[in-house]
Design a protein around this motif. Structure first.
Motif, short mmCIF file in Angstrom:
data_model
loop_
_atom_site.label_atom_id
_atom_site.label_comp_id
_atom_site.label_asym_id
_atom_site.label_seq_id
_atom_site.Cartn_x
_atom_site.Cartn_y
_atom_site.Cartn_z
N GLY A 90 -11.63 61.09 23.63
CA GLY A 90 -12.56 62.06 23.05
C GLY A 90 -12.24 62.38 21.60
N GLY A 91 -10.96 62.63 21.33
CA GLY A 91 -10.55 62.94 19.96
C GLY A 91 -10.75 61.78 19.01
N GLY A 92 -10.43 60.57 19.49
CA GLY A 92 -10.59 59.39 18.64
C GLY A 92 -12.04 59.13 18.28
N ILE A 93 -12.93 59.19 19.29
CA ILE A 93 -14.35 58.96 19.04
C ILE A 93 -14.92 60.04 18.13
N LEU A 94 -14.52 61.30 18.38
CA LEU A 94 -15.01 62.41 17.56
C LEU A 94 -14.54 62.28 16.12
N GLN A 95 -13.27 61.93 15.95
CA GLN A 95 -12.73 61.78 14.59
C GLN A 95 -13.43 60.67 13.82
N ILE A 96 -13.62 59.52 14.47
CA ILE A 96 -14.28 58.39 13.82
C ILE A 96 -15.73 58.74 13.49
N GLY A 97 -16.44 59.32 14.47
CA GLY A 97 -17.85 59.65 14.26
C GLY A 97 -18.07 60.67 13.16
N LEU A 98 -17.26 61.73 13.16
CA LEU A 98 -17.42 62.77 12.13
C LEU A 98 -17.07 62.23 10.75
N THR A 99 -16.02 61.42 10.66
CA THR A 99 -15.63 60.85 9.36
C THR A 99 -16.74 59.98 8.79
N ILE A 100 -17.33 59.13 9.64
CA ILE A 100 -18.42 58.27 9.18
C ILE A 100 -19.62 59.11 8.78
N LEU A 101 -19.98 60.10 9.60
CA LEU A 101 -21.14 60.92 9.32
C LEU A 101 -20.98 61.70 8.02
N ILE A 102 -19.86 62.39 7.86
CA ILE A 102 -19.64 63.22 6.67
C ILE A 102 -19.59 62.35 5.41
N THR A 103 -18.88 61.23 5.49
CA THR A 103 -18.77 60.34 4.33
C THR A 103 -20.14 59.77 3.95
N ALA A 104 -20.91 59.32 4.93
CA ALA A 104 -22.22 58.74 4.65
C ALA A 104 -23.16 59.78 4.04
N VAL A 105 -23.15 61.00 4.59
CA VAL A 105 -24.03 62.05 4.06
C VAL A 105 -23.65 62.39 2.63
N LEU A 106 -22.36 62.58 2.36
CA LEU A 106 -21.92 62.91 1.00
C LEU A 106 -22.24 61.79 0.02
N ALA A 107 -22.04 60.54 0.46
CA ALA A 107 -22.29 59.40 -0.42
C ALA A 107 -23.77 59.29 -0.76
N TRP A 112 -24.37 58.15 -4.84
CA TRP A 112 -23.33 57.18 -5.17
C TRP A 112 -23.53 55.86 -4.43
N LEU A 113 -23.92 55.95 -3.15
CA LEU A 113 -24.05 54.77 -2.32
C LEU A 113 -25.33 54.81 -1.51
N THR A 114 -25.73 53.65 -1.01
CA THR A 114 -26.86 53.57 -0.07
C THR A 114 -26.37 54.03 1.31
N PRO A 115 -27.28 54.34 2.24
CA PRO A 115 -26.84 54.75 3.58
C PRO A 115 -25.92 53.74 4.26
N VAL A 116 -26.25 52.44 4.16
CA VAL A 116 -25.42 51.41 4.80
C VAL A 116 -24.03 51.38 4.16
N GLN A 117 -24.00 51.49 2.82
CA GLN A 117 -22.71 51.49 2.13
C GLN A 117 -21.90 52.74 2.50
N GLY A 122 -17.36 55.20 5.27
CA GLY A 122 -16.89 56.13 6.29
C GLY A 122 -16.10 55.45 7.38
N ALA A 123 -16.54 54.26 7.77
CA ALA A 123 -15.82 53.50 8.80
C ALA A 123 -14.42 53.13 8.32
N VAL A 124 -14.33 52.74 7.06
CA VAL A 124 -13.01 52.39 6.50
C VAL A 124 -12.10 53.61 6.46
N LEU A 125 -12.63 54.75 5.99
CA LEU A 125 -11.82 55.96 5.86
C LEU A 125 -11.45 56.57 7.21
#
Length: 235
Positions: A90-107, A112-117, A122-125
């Protein structure tokens, strides 16, 4: 300078720098891994540039990472993982999902970046270094603690997510009409690889290790384990 001698010189330089960095880190009561990293930065191409045979040295470094991650499989117990599976999964999935979501939204919001980028970044971070964390836990004798088991469980979830990311992320560049088909194909491929890994881990690998052990030769067993480890990493 001959290439073989240049490579030997580079390896000696790397080992000497790592020894010096680890020694200084220990004197300062810091993790020796920090000293290794700083020493690598210092003598590497972004620092003093003392290392010339970069490709060969990086190839040797891959073996080090492979063996270090292999020790994770030796140290980590699925029985222990079950105790923290709620936190790990649960923690791993939540951490990965939130990191990708927050990074993509901010980008995207910042332009700075397209949605795919943004999703890719976010996936890398969202990923951590299992090798670094494992080394730190081992040095501080925390491998058997509940918090270490939970931490390693989350890291294993991240490691498993890497395979899914490698399959799914390239498919996001497909044209919209083909996107669904590309995603399904990618997920199916990684699913087959995962199934093969589970089947091999349960039936094939233990049988292979038992066969090696029956020879009662330390050298044969060691060579067999190394070949298995490197072969899996290559695959």
């Amino acid at each position: 300078m001959q290439e073989d001698f240049r490579l030997i010189l580079d390896i000696v330089t790397v080992l000497a720098a790592a020894a010096a960095g680890g020694f200084l880190a220990s004197l300062l009561r810091q993790p020796v891994l920090l000293g290794y990293l700083l020493a690598g930065i210092l003598v590497g191409p972004t620092g003093l540039g003392w290392i010339k045979e970069l490709v060969q040295v990086e190839t040797l470094a891959q073996f080090g990472v492979t063996f270090l991650l292999f020790t994770l499989g030796v140290e980590f117990s699925l029985k222990e993982l079950r105790k923290v599976r709620g936190i790990a999964v649960g923690g791993g999935i939540l951490q990965i999902g939130l990191t990708i979501l927050i990074t993509a939204v901010l980008a995207v919001v910042s332009g700075w970046l397209t949605p795919v980028q943004g999703i890719f970044l976010g996936a890398v971070l969202s990923l951590s270094s299992t090798a670094v964390v494992l080394k730190s836990l081992t040095e501080t004798n925390q491998m058997g603690t509940p918090q270490a088991q939970a931490m390693l469980g989350i890291l294993i979830v991240q490691d498993l997510a890497v395979g899914l990311m490698l399959a799914v992320l390239p498919a996001l560049d497909s044209p919209l009409p083909e996107l669904a088909g590309s995603l399904v194909k990618s997920v199916a491929e990684i699913g087959l690889v995962g199934l093969g890994a589970v089947v091999s881990g349960i039936w094939l690998v233990p049988a292979f290790l038992r066969l090696l052990a029956q020879q009662e030769s330390k050298e044969v067993f060691l060579l067999g384990v190394i070949s298995l480890c490197v072969g899996i990493a290559l695959l």
